[in-house]
Scaffold this motif. Sequence first.
Motif, PDB file in Angstrom:
ATOM      1  N   GLN A   1       0.797  -1.142  -0.083  1.00 25.14           N
ATOM      2  CA  GLN A   1       0.018   0.141  -0.006  1.00 25.14           C
ATOM      3  C   GLN A   1       0.848   1.254   0.068  1.00 25.14           C
ATOM      4  OE1 GLN A   1      -2.807  -0.080   3.172  1.00 25.14           O
ATOM      5  NE2 GLN A   1      -4.037  -1.776   2.315  1.00 25.14           N
ATOM      6  N   ALA A   2       1.831   1.362   0.727  1.00 25.87           N
ATOM      7  CA  ALA A   2       2.775   2.387   0.867  1.00 25.87           C
ATOM      8  C   ALA A   2       3.489   2.681  -0.629  1.00 25.87           C
ATOM      9  CB  ALA A   2       3.904   2.231   1.854  1.00 25.87           C
ATOM     10  N   ARG A   3       3.789   1.460  -1.285  1.00 27.84           N
ATOM     11  CA  ARG A   3       4.144   1.929  -2.735  1.00 27.84           C
ATOM     12  C   ARG A   3       3.244   2.096  -3.784  1.00 27.84           C
ATOM     13  NH1 ARG A   3       8.778  -3.387  -2.656  1.00 27.84           N
ATOM     14  NH2 ARG A   3      10.439  -2.145  -1.811  1.00 27.84           N
ATOM     15  N   ASP A   4       2.093   1.774  -3.380  1.00 28.70           N
ATOM     16  CA  ASP A   4       0.930   2.124  -4.099  1.00 28.70           C
ATOM     17  C   ASP A   4       0.873   3.515  -4.073  1.00 28.70           C
ATOM     18  OD1 ASP A   4       0.850  -0.407  -5.291  1.00 28.70           O
ATOM     19  OD2 ASP A   4      -0.795  -0.971  -3.988  1.00 28.70           O
ATOM     20  N   HIS A   5       0.867   4.195  -3.106  1.00 27.82           N
ATOM     21  CA  HIS A   5       0.354   5.446  -2.761  1.00 27.82           C
ATOM     22  C   HIS A   5       1.540   6.437  -2.847  1.00 27.82           C
ATOM     23  CE1 HIS A   5      -3.489   4.841  -0.196  1.00 27.82           C
ATOM     24  NE2 HIS A   5      -3.212   3.671  -0.745  1.00 27.82           N
ATOM     25  N   PHE A   6       2.643   5.962  -2.528  1.00 20.41           N
ATOM     26  CA  PHE A   6       3.980   6.941  -2.451  1.00 20.41           C
ATOM     27  C   PHE A   6       5.068   6.796  -3.499  1.00 20.41           C
ATOM     28  CE2 PHE A   6       2.189   6.438   1.923  1.00 20.41           C
ATOM     29  CZ  PHE A   6       1.492   7.474   1.789  1.00 20.41           C
ATOM     30  N   GLY A   7       4.788   5.410  -4.308  1.00 14.96           N
ATOM     31  CA  GLY A   7       5.775   5.034  -5.342  1.00 14.96           C
ATOM     32  C   GLY A   7       6.924   4.263  -4.964  1.00 14.96           C
ATOM     33  N   ASN A   8       7.522   3.651  -5.786  1.00 19.17           N
ATOM     34  CA  ASN A   8       8.834   2.881  -5.615  1.00 19.17           C
ATOM     35  C   ASN A   8       9.745   3.209  -4.786  1.00 19.17           C
ATOM     36  OD1 ASN A   8       7.296   0.554  -6.546  1.00 19.17           O
ATOM     37  ND2 ASN A   8       7.819   0.785  -8.674  1.00 19.17           N
ATOM     38  N   LYS A   9       9.647   4.622  -4.528  1.00 16.12           N
ATOM     39  CA  LYS A   9      10.770   5.356  -3.940  1.00 16.12           C
ATOM     40  C   LYS A   9      10.841   4.702  -2.365  1.00 16.12           C
ATOM     41  CE  LYS A   9      10.368   9.927  -6.392  1.00 16.12           C
ATOM     42  NZ  LYS A   9      10.044  11.156  -6.292  1.00 16.12           N
ATOM     43  N   VAL A  10       9.773   4.065  -1.851  1.00 14.27           N
ATOM     44  CA  VAL A  10       9.618   3.252  -0.620  1.00 14.27           C
ATOM     45  C   VAL A  10      10.804   2.143  -0.843  1.00 14.27           C
ATOM     46  CG1 VAL A  10       8.265   2.212   0.971  1.00 14.27           C
ATOM     47  CG2 VAL A  10       7.443   3.996  -0.190  1.00 14.27           C
ATOM     48  N   VAL A  11      11.661   2.152  -0.095  1.00 15.47           N
ATOM     49  CA  VAL A  11      12.611   0.952   0.116  1.00 15.47           C
ATOM     50  C   VAL A  11      12.976   0.421   1.245  1.00 15.47           C
ATOM     51  CG1 VAL A  11      14.064   2.000  -2.021  1.00 15.47           C
ATOM     52  CG2 VAL A  11      14.604   2.585   0.110  1.00 15.47           C
ATOM     53  N   LEU A  12      12.876  -1.036   1.462  1.00 15.86           N
ATOM     54  CA  LEU A  12      13.132  -1.744   2.523  1.00 15.86           C
ATOM     55  C   LEU A  12      14.443  -1.738   3.060  1.00 15.86           C
ATOM     56  CD1 LEU A  12      10.081  -2.772   1.468  1.00 15.86           C
ATOM     57  CD2 LEU A  12      10.860  -4.909   2.729  1.00 15.86           C
ATOM     58  N   VAL A  13      14.545  -1.158   4.332  1.00 16.03           N
ATOM     59  CA  VAL A  13      15.791  -1.499   5.067  1.00 16.03           C
ATOM     60  C   VAL A  13      15.714  -2.471   5.975  1.00 16.03           C
ATOM     61  CG1 VAL A  13      17.413  -0.372   6.869  1.00 16.03           C
ATOM     62  CG2 VAL A  13      16.425   1.163   4.823  1.00 16.03           C
ATOM     63  N   GLN A  14      14.401  -2.844   6.458  1.00 12.87           N
ATOM     64  CA  GLN A  14      14.280  -4.048   7.215  1.00 12.87           C
ATOM     65  C   GLN A  14      12.829  -4.564   6.908  1.00 12.87           C
ATOM     66  OE1 GLN A  14      13.959  -1.840  10.918  1.00 12.87           O
ATOM     67  NE2 GLN A  14      16.013  -2.283  11.532  1.00 12.87           N
ATOM     68  N   TYR A  15      12.887  -5.931   7.227  1.00  8.09           N
ATOM     69  CA  TYR A  15      11.615  -6.774   7.264  1.00  8.09           C
ATOM     70  C   TYR A  15      11.697  -7.671   8.445  1.00  8.09           C
ATOM     71  CZ  TYR A  15      13.936 -10.839   5.267  1.00  8.09           C
ATOM     72  OH  TYR A  15      14.833 -11.711   5.024  1.00  8.09           O
ATOM     73  N   PRO A  16      10.182  -7.840   8.992  1.00 11.24           N
ATOM     74  CA  PRO A  16      10.309  -8.903   9.932  1.00 11.24           C
ATOM     75  C   PRO A  16      10.286 -10.389   9.646  1.00 11.24           C
ATOM     76  CG  PRO A  16       8.053  -7.966   9.276  1.00 11.24           C
ATOM     77  CD  PRO A  16       9.032  -7.548   8.524  1.00 11.24           C
ATOM     78  N   LEU A  17      10.813 -11.134  10.652  1.00  7.03           N
ATOM     79  CA  LEU A  17      10.890 -12.615  10.235  1.00  7.03           C
ATOM     80  C   LEU A  17       9.406 -13.384  10.500  1.00  7.03           C
ATOM     81  CD1 LEU A  17      14.124 -14.616  11.163  1.00  7.03           C
ATOM     82  CD2 LEU A  17      13.041 -13.897   8.904  1.00  7.03           C
ATOM     83  N   GLN A  18       8.746 -12.589  11.520  1.00  9.54           N
ATOM     84  CA  GLN A  18       7.345 -12.992  11.920  1.00  9.54           C
ATOM     85  C   GLN A  18       6.580 -11.748  12.470  1.00  9.54           C
ATOM     86  OE1 GLN A  18      10.078 -12.489  14.397  1.00  9.54           O
ATOM     87  NE2 GLN A  18      10.134 -14.467  14.186  1.00  9.54           N
ATOM     88  N   VAL A  19       5.162 -11.901  12.180  1.00  6.77           N
ATOM     89  CA  VAL A  19       4.262 -10.915  12.743  1.00  6.77           C
ATOM     90  C   VAL A  19       3.378 -11.521  13.734  1.00  6.77           C
ATOM     91  CG1 VAL A  19       4.636  -9.387  10.661  1.00  6.77           C
ATOM     92  CG2 VAL A  19       2.927 -11.061  10.831  1.00  6.77           C
ATOM     93  N   GLY A  20       2.800 -10.586  14.358  1.00  7.90           N
ATOM     94  CA  GLY A  20       1.825 -10.996  15.324  1.00  7.90           C
ATOM     95  C   GLY A  20       2.439 -10.998  16.610  1.00  7.90           C
ATOM     96  N   ALA A  21       1.659 -12.030  17.606  1.00  8.27           N
ATOM     97  CA  ALA A  21       2.261 -12.027  18.866  1.00  8.27           C
ATOM     98  C   ALA A  21       3.641 -12.345  19.070  1.00  8.27           C
ATOM     99  CB  ALA A  21       1.257 -12.725  19.938  1.00  8.27           C
ATOM    100  N   GLY A  22       4.243 -13.236  18.144  1.00  4.29           N
ATOM    101  CA  GLY A  22       5.676 -13.933  18.089  1.00  4.29           C
ATOM    102  C   GLY A  22       6.622 -12.843  17.426  1.00  4.29           C
ATOM    103  N   PHE A  23       6.333 -11.718  17.124  1.00  5.34           N
ATOM    104  CA  PHE A  23       7.275 -10.951  16.606  1.00  5.34           C
ATOM    105  C   PHE A  23       8.233 -10.481  17.424  1.00  5.34           C
ATOM    106  CE2 PHE A  23       8.448  -6.192  16.219  1.00  5.34           C
ATOM    107  CZ  PHE A  23       9.035  -6.364  15.014  1.00  5.34           C
ATOM    108  N   HIS A  24       9.419 -10.907  17.159  1.00  2.00           N
ATOM    109  CA  HIS A  24      10.733 -10.546  17.887  1.00  2.00           C
ATOM    110  C   HIS A  24      11.968 -10.398  17.093  1.00  2.00           C
ATOM    111  CE1 HIS A  24      10.991 -14.925  17.879  1.00  2.00           C
ATOM    112  NE2 HIS A  24      12.278 -14.745  18.227  1.00  2.00           N
ATOM    113  N   GLU A  25      12.079 -10.894  15.797  1.00  6.13           N
ATOM    114  CA  GLU A  25      13.222 -10.729  14.897  1.00  6.13           C
ATOM    115  C   GLU A  25      13.094  -9.886  13.655  1.00  6.13           C
ATOM    116  OE1 GLU A  25      15.117 -15.032  15.582  1.00  6.13           O
ATOM    117  OE2 GLU A  25      13.104 -14.832  14.407  1.00  6.13           O
ATOM    118  N   ILE A  26      14.127  -9.132  13.663  1.00  6.49           N
ATOM    119  CA  ILE A  26      14.060  -8.028  12.313  1.00  6.49           C
ATOM    120  C   ILE A  26      15.257  -8.481  11.466  1.00  6.49           C
ATOM    121  CG2 ILE A  26      14.074  -5.733  11.377  1.00  6.49           C
ATOM    122  CD1 ILE A  26      12.621  -5.170  14.001  1.00  6.49           C
TER     123      ILE A  26
END
Length: 711
Positions: A149-174
């Motif tokens: 959604q961020a890329r749809d709204h603001f273009g491909n200038k949005v670049v990932l520096v990080q991504y999560p290994l898991q989301v939800g209650a178990g989120f603890h690794e980036i």
Amino acid sequence: MAEFDTAHVKNVVLLGHAGAGKTTLAECMLFEAGLISRKGSVAERNTVGDYHELEHERGNSIFSKLMHTRWRGYKINLLDTPGYDDFVGEVVSALRVADTGVMVLNATAGVEVGTDLIWEYTERFRTPMIFAVNKLDHDSADFDRTVQQARDHFGNKVVLVQYPLQVGAGFHEIVDVLHMVLYKFRDSGGRPDKLPIPEGERARAEALHRELVEAVATVDETLMEHYFDRGELEEDELKAGFRKAMIQHELFPLFCLSAERNMGSGRLMGFIDNVCPSANELPPQTTKAGEALECRSDGPPCIFVYKTVSEPHVGELSFFKVFSGTLRPGMELVNESNGVMEKISSLFLMEGNKRLPVTELVAGDIGATLKLKNTHVNNTLHVKGRNYELHPIEFPAPNMTVAIESLRKGEEEKLAQALHLLREEDPTLIVEVSGELKQTLLHCQGDMHLAVARWKIENSARLEVRFTRPRIPYRETIRSSAEAKYRHKKQSGGAGQFAEVHLRIEPWTEGMADPAGLNVRGREEYDLPWGGKLVYYNCIVGGAIDARFLPSVLKGVMEKMQEGPLTGSSVRDVRVCVFDGKMHAVDSNDISFKIAGTMAFRQAFHDAAPQVLEPLYQVDVLCPDDLTGAVMGELQSRRGIVEGMDAESHFQKVSARVPLAELHDFSSALRSVTQGRAKFRMRLDGYQPLSYELQKKLTEAYSRTESATLA
């Protein structure tokens, strides 16, 4: 000497839709830096940022706050802003003095309407931007959807520096694809362990790393050459390239967070101090005269006031940014707007509602001072001998208007002072004393904005007030021509009063021919203060009325046009031709002809098919696709004519023309039917004839009022 020089001061504004977690993130950053020993929470009402009792009561930010923290040799000024569109003035003023923006996205909701509207202002200011996807620990979090959604709204200038290994209650690794490392957090958050990226994630991380490095390299030819030669960029090259790309609005790095569990804020702060630009690395400010003002601590002192707050028993606290020079207590600066010399008695760093005295502030820093008696928001203060005036903040137009009155007699002056103080603190709140409507009007952004104003008036000024629907500024005009004559004759002993005026009135349209059958001797055209025109013709033949009395006739006509014959509303777009009359050698005077002109116009107006016009507004509503039906239904229920739908920033824009009389509570109704997921803007679009039934109702009400006044 200042603890931090200009190059080591970073000004960061936290932005985002309501509920994204900006205040929690600010609290987390203060805690991580050791500025506070315990991390507060919004729910417990003990955060540094949301300290106002009204924010405690409502559970969300209402005012922008200035805080500061220290991180690895840098000072980071944090400007926390509210997320509701009703308080957009707080956002715009903070953006004016920020060097970098952090757009906080709620991973459970993605890009929301408020995010898009705030983005418009970041584009206007060309603010270097970071995206931070927050609440990744929530069960309904969806990182991939939010990024898309961020890329749809603001273009491909949005670049990932990080991504999560898991989301939800178990989120603890980036996974950090810039540093190519895995951050693993304990359940309590805080400082993570740095680990190698797991083999199963290695290919994805390397692909994202290449994508990131290529994006940075494309902004600079030298970096591109180095990348082609070596297949990689060194850390310093990446840092310089990223900074340049952010300044040029070419790249928007994206980070992962759980501010609630204190995961990810330290890495974000490290990026801010290592990569994000300081004020002296941004393009210099341009004065109104076109002069470039370099951000240098050894330059001529110049500050810009972006916000004021009235503190009980203390006075006005002025927030400012130092755009040039070094500021110290005791300095005298000239206010460029009014020429008044202001003495800087004290300087403060702010920690929410706490003031921390300092001995100086260098160019690029943000602080506050007390007791600037003649200085307001948007004022530039500078050293004597200069003529700097920085461009002001352009605040959005209001979307809602109410009438306000005191419930207790004799407190009108006290209410006026309270409203003046409100206006000083909040330039998006406009106070108007309407002579036409005979009401004091409060123009604001919406019902929540109005609720805050009421709270301040009742709790700070200790006044009881009533908000009511404002009267509608109808207009009156005519649809056909008519003639009338009126003789004013009065004898009261001694010199009397005598005047007789014959006139014709007609609807006026642009380019119409001169009146038929009359001997035109003079023509005057007036743009009326309330809109429309009056065209006044002198068609007197043979000196029936002396030329010196014609201005008095015009004055009488004008006075009646200001308070129209039909409903008391102003009259517009009328042509008046004075073609005959009588006068008396002794008894005729200016007042007689003024009265005769008023009454002749009144009689003719009633015979000329009078028409009441109501103000019509263009209303544009931005909403998600699934809410267009509800929005259209709400607009049509208010006599609105829906003119169409268009896509705007990945939302639907529903456009309609709606009578002002139906828009009084539109802000709260729209929030109700869309659960706060829609925003709107409105502007006057002209006038339209009122229906016969409504015109009859208004006319009869005005007749009763006139009769009661005469009785």
